[in-house]
Write a protein that holds these residues in place. Sequence first.
Motif, PDB file in Angstrom:
ATOM      1  N   VAL A 107      -0.851   8.443  12.545  1.00  0.00           N
ATOM      2  CA  VAL A 107      -1.249   7.585  11.428  1.00  0.00           C
ATOM      3  C   VAL A 107      -2.304   8.312  10.590  1.00  0.00           C
ATOM      4  O   VAL A 107      -3.292   8.826  11.114  1.00  0.00           O
ATOM      5  CB  VAL A 107      -1.824   6.246  11.950  1.00  0.00           C
ATOM      6  CG1 VAL A 107      -2.357   5.408  10.793  1.00  0.00           C
ATOM      7  CG2 VAL A 107      -0.766   5.489  12.734  1.00  0.00           C
ATOM      8  N   CYS A 154      -4.074   8.627   6.317  1.00  0.00           N
ATOM      9  CA  CYS A 154      -4.098   8.453   4.864  1.00  0.00           C
ATOM     10  C   CYS A 154      -4.003   9.854   4.281  1.00  0.00           C
ATOM     11  O   CYS A 154      -4.970  10.622   4.321  1.00  0.00           O
ATOM     12  CB  CYS A 154      -5.383   7.761   4.414  1.00  0.00           C
ATOM     13  SG  CYS A 154      -5.545   7.675   2.613  1.00  0.00           S
ATOM     14  N   LEU A 163      -0.195   6.078   2.790  1.00  0.00           N
ATOM     15  CA  LEU A 163      -0.332   6.013   4.247  1.00  0.00           C
ATOM     16  C   LEU A 163       0.948   6.514   4.914  1.00  0.00           C
ATOM     17  O   LEU A 163       2.061   6.206   4.454  1.00  0.00           O
ATOM     18  CB  LEU A 163      -0.611   4.575   4.691  1.00  0.00           C
ATOM     19  CG  LEU A 163      -1.926   3.962   4.236  1.00  0.00           C
ATOM     20  CD1 LEU A 163      -1.987   2.493   4.599  1.00  0.00           C
ATOM     21  CD2 LEU A 163      -3.089   4.711   4.868  1.00  0.00           C
ATOM     22  N   THR A 173      -5.121   1.306   8.839  1.00  0.00           N
ATOM     23  CA  THR A 173      -4.769   2.360   9.799  1.00  0.00           C
ATOM     24  C   THR A 173      -4.920   1.847  11.228  1.00  0.00           C
ATOM     25  O   THR A 173      -4.124   2.196  12.106  1.00  0.00           O
ATOM     26  CB  THR A 173      -5.636   3.622   9.580  1.00  0.00           C
ATOM     27  OG1 THR A 173      -7.018   3.273   9.618  1.00  0.00           O
ATOM     28  CG2 THR A 173      -5.302   4.275   8.252  1.00  0.00           C
TER      29      THR A 173
END
Length: 228
Positions: free
Chosen positions: A211, A213, A223, A200
């Motif tokens: 950004v 997860c 992601l 990340t």
Amino acid sequence: MDSSKKNVQLKFNAHAAKYDSQRRQLIPCFDDFYSIALSLCQSEKESPKILDIGAGTGLFTSFFAERYPQGQFTLIDISEKMLDVARERFSNQSNMTYVVADYTKHSFTDKYDMVISSLSIHHLTDDEKCLLYQKIYSLLEQGGLFVNADQVLGKTPYLETMYMEDWKYKVEHSGLSMEDIKSAYERQKLDKMSTLDDQTDWLKQAGFSDVDCVYKYYNFVVLFARKV
């Protein structure tokens, strides 16, 4: 081509015919893993341009082709045998372009609305991942999306051991033959996984926004990143 990538090419060429049939046994979270990745890729365009890096047999692309039947797809992979399976899968579709090449070295000429990847980038070194994320950023149109459904390294040795023990237990009780299990373990030796936090960070350094997860199941992650 360096020796590690040559090994990846050879292993996946040899395994191409069986690859799709073993996905559910080797990915315990198969349904969530792929459905969540697909749900993240929203486009207002009827015919978005989508690049699948490490496309393999075209399994990941197939989900997007159902959602965007008018989309324009480019599938790139180092394994010609894997792409041969994709060509057969999409034999009646004219909106597919195939590139047999190392996507870290290939010179792309187009821009894309989405770049997608599934279970491929974890074969790259840390430096290669970092550079690839910069390359993907440059390939996207403004507002373009990057979604990577992949595997990551546990944050600590304890967590990594826990992840691997869980995965091996599930694989060994999945119904796969011992020969197929041993083959999967051999391919696992090609992995060069990086931690989630590192990846990340590299996406943010490449210029991506939003950004995140979005999904995590042990070392399987999805992601998301956006170019704005």
